[in-house]
Design an enzyme around this catalytic site. Structure first.
Site, PDB file in Angstrom:
ATOM      1  CE  LYS A 234      -1.102  11.058  -3.966  1.00  0.00           C
ATOM      2  NZ  LYS A 234      -2.126  10.721  -2.975  1.00  0.00           N
TER       3      LYS A 234
ATOM      4  CE  LYS B 191       1.889   8.490  -3.335  1.00  0.00           C
ATOM      5  NZ  LYS B 191       0.576   8.626  -2.823  1.00  0.00           N
TER       6      LYS B 191
HETATM    7  C1  PBG Z   1      -4.099   8.216  -1.118  1.00  0.00           C
HETATM    8  C2  PBG Z   1      -2.785   7.652  -1.484  1.00  0.00           C
HETATM    9  C3  PBG Z   1      -2.393   7.002  -2.662  1.00  0.00           C
HETATM   10  C4  PBG Z   1      -1.099   6.542  -2.451  1.00  0.00           C
HETATM   11  C5  PBG Z   1      -0.727   6.955  -1.183  1.00  0.00           C
HETATM   12  N1  PBG Z   1      -1.781   7.664  -0.615  1.00  0.00           N
HETATM   13  C6  PBG Z   1      -3.144   6.703  -3.896  1.00  0.00           C
HETATM   14  C7  PBG Z   1      -3.545   7.764  -4.820  1.00  0.00           C
HETATM   15  O1  PBG Z   1      -3.271   8.946  -4.660  1.00  0.00           O
HETATM   16  O2  PBG Z   1      -4.227   7.381  -5.763  1.00  0.00           O
HETATM   17  C8  PBG Z   1      -0.279   5.735  -3.406  1.00  0.00           C
HETATM   18  C9  PBG Z   1       0.780   4.921  -2.785  1.00  0.00           C
HETATM   19  C10 PBG Z   1       1.371   3.874  -3.655  1.00  0.00           C
HETATM   20  O3  PBG Z   1       1.109   3.788  -4.867  1.00  0.00           O
HETATM   21  O4  PBG Z   1       2.132   3.083  -3.097  1.00  0.00           O
HETATM   22  N2  PBG Z   1      -4.440   9.386  -1.729  1.00  0.00           N
END
Ligand code: PBG
Length: 327
Positions: free
Chosen positions: A194, A247
Site C-alpha cells: 500500500k 493499492k
Molecule cells: C484505511 C484505508 C484507506 C483506503 C482504504 N483503507 C485510506 C488511507 O490509507 O488513507 C483508501 C481507499 C480509497 O482511496 O478508495 N487505511
C-alpha cells in the site's frame, strides 16, 4: 505471398476477437467498497465520490440489493463511527458500525461475501492508522488493537478480514487471534503493498479519516519502490496471509505484475477512490468516454496480473461483463 509473410492483426470478426481474448474477467472477481455510517435512516451521496453513498446499517440492504442485481456478490465494508477517540475503540466494539452492518447484511443476504477493512484511521480522533506514542504511530502497540478489530469482525460474521493499516507483524497477530478464538477458517486479505498515495484523497473525505497532523509516509510505501513491494508481500505470505493486495492500481501495474510473478497467493488490486473520481470527473466534463475508459483500465489491471479487482465501478463493470464489452 506478400500477405502470407506480412505480420497482421487477428483475422476475422468481433466474435473471433472475443474468442481470442487473452484476459478473462468474471463477475466473481469484482468487489465493491461500501461505506457504513453509524446512525439510522442514513442514505447520503458522498460529494467526493459521485454515485457512491454512505448507508447506516439499517439501510445497507439497499446497497446489497444494488450489488446483487448487477451480479456483484462481494463487498468491502468501511465504517464511519459517531464517536472517535485516541484508541479508536469503535474499531473493535462488539456493536460498532461495521459489526452491526455485517450482522444486518448476513441475516438478509447470506449469499454476499463480506470483506471488512481492518484499520484504526476511521476510528481514531487523530486519524492515524495506529495507536500513538507521543506524535509517532507505535507499530507494536497497535497490533493487539488490530487483532481485536479483526476478531470482532469475524465474530459478527465477516467472510474475510482485510487489514489496511500497514503495521509490521499484523498478519501474524491477526492470524493468531483468529485461530485462538476458533476462527481458523476466516481468511486474511492483506493490504500488503500500500503506497502513500494522493489517490486516497476522495476516500478520506468520504470516511473523514484524513490524519489530523503529519502524513502516512512512516507506514505507507514510497511510490518510487517496487522491490520493497515484493519484500512486503513475501513477509505477509510468511505470516499467513491468504490473499495479497496492491493499492492503488492504475499507476502501479508494474507492481501488480511483479508481485504476481514472485508470490503464489491470489492477488487483489484496489482501484482507489482517486482513480474512480478522476474518470468520473473527466467523463462528466465530456473529456473522455467514461464507460470505455472504465473497461479499458479494468482490463489493464487484470492483464497486469490481478485476480480480483476492488473498485467503486464494480456494478458498472458487472454490467459491461454481461454485455461482453469486458471479459
Ligand atoms: C484505511 C484505508 C484507506 C483506503 C482504504 N483503507 C485510506 C488511507 O490509507 O488513507 C483508501 C481507499 C480509497 O482511496 O478508495 N487505511
Amino acid at each position: 505471398m506478400d500477405d502470407f509473410i506480412r505480420p497482421r492483426r487477428l483475422r476475422g470478426s468481433e466474435r473471433m476477437r472475443r474468442l481470442a481474448r487473452e484476459t478473462r474477467v468474471s463477475l466473481d472477481s469484482l468487489v465493491w467498497p461500501l461505506f457504513l455510517r453509524e446512525g439510522k435512516n442514513i442514505r447520503e451521496e458522498i460529494p467526493s465520490l459521485p454515485g457512491q453513498l454512505r448507508y447506516s446499517p439499517d439501510q445497507a440492504g439497499e446497497a446489497a440489493e444494488r450489488a446483487l442485481r448487477s451480479g456483484v456478490r462481494a463487498l468491502l465494508l468501511f465504517g464511519i463511527p459517531q464517536e472517535k477517540d485516541e484508541r479508536g475503540s469503535q474499531a473493535y466494539a462488539k456493536n460498532g458500525v461495521v459489526q452491526q452492518g455485517i450482522r444486518a447484511l448476513k441475516e438478509r443476504y447470506p449469499e454476499l461475501f463480506l470483506i471488512t477493512d481492518v484499520c484504526m484511521c476511521e476510528y481514531t480522533s487523530h486519524g492515524h492508522c495506529g495507536i500513538l506514542s507521543g506524535r509517532r504511530v507505535d507499530n507494536d502497540k497497535t497490533l493487539p488493537y488490530l487483532a481485536a478489530a479483526a476478531l470482532s469482525h469475524a465474530a459478527a460474521g465477516a467472510d474475510m478480514v482485510a487489514p489496511s493499516d500497514m503495521m509490521d507483524g499484523r498478519i501474524a497477530a491477526i492470524r493468531t487471534a483468529l485461530d485462538e478464538n476458533g476462527y481458523t477458517d476466516t481468511p486474511i486479505l492483506s493490504y500488503a503493498v500500500k503506497y502513500a498515495s494522493a489517490f486516497y484523497g476522495p476516500f478520506r473525505d468520504a470516511a473523514g479519516s484524513a490524519p489530523a497532523f503529519g502524513n502516512r509516509k512512516s507506514y505507507q510505501m514510497d511510490f518510487h519502490n517496487v522491490r520493497e513491494a515484493v519484500k512486503e508481500a513475501l513477509l505477509d505470505v510468511g505470516e499467513g496471509a491468504d490473499m495479497l493486495m496492491v493499492k492503488p492500481a492504475m499507476s502501479y501495474l508494474d507492481v501488480i505484475s511483479r508481485v504476481k510473478a514472485e508470490t503464489r497467493l491470489p492477488l487483489a488490486a484496489y482501484s482507489v477512490s482517486g482513480e474512480y473520481a478522476m474518470l468520473r470527473a473527466a467523463g462528466a466534463q465530456g473529456l473522455l468516454d467514461e464507460y470505455a475508459a472504465m473497461c479499458e483500465s479494468a482490463a489493464g489491471i487484470f492483464r497486469a496480473g490481478a485476480d480480483v479487482l476492488i473498485t467503486y465501478y464494480a456494478r458498472e463493470l458487472a454490467e459491461a461483463i454481461k454485455k461482453g464489452d469486458l471479459g
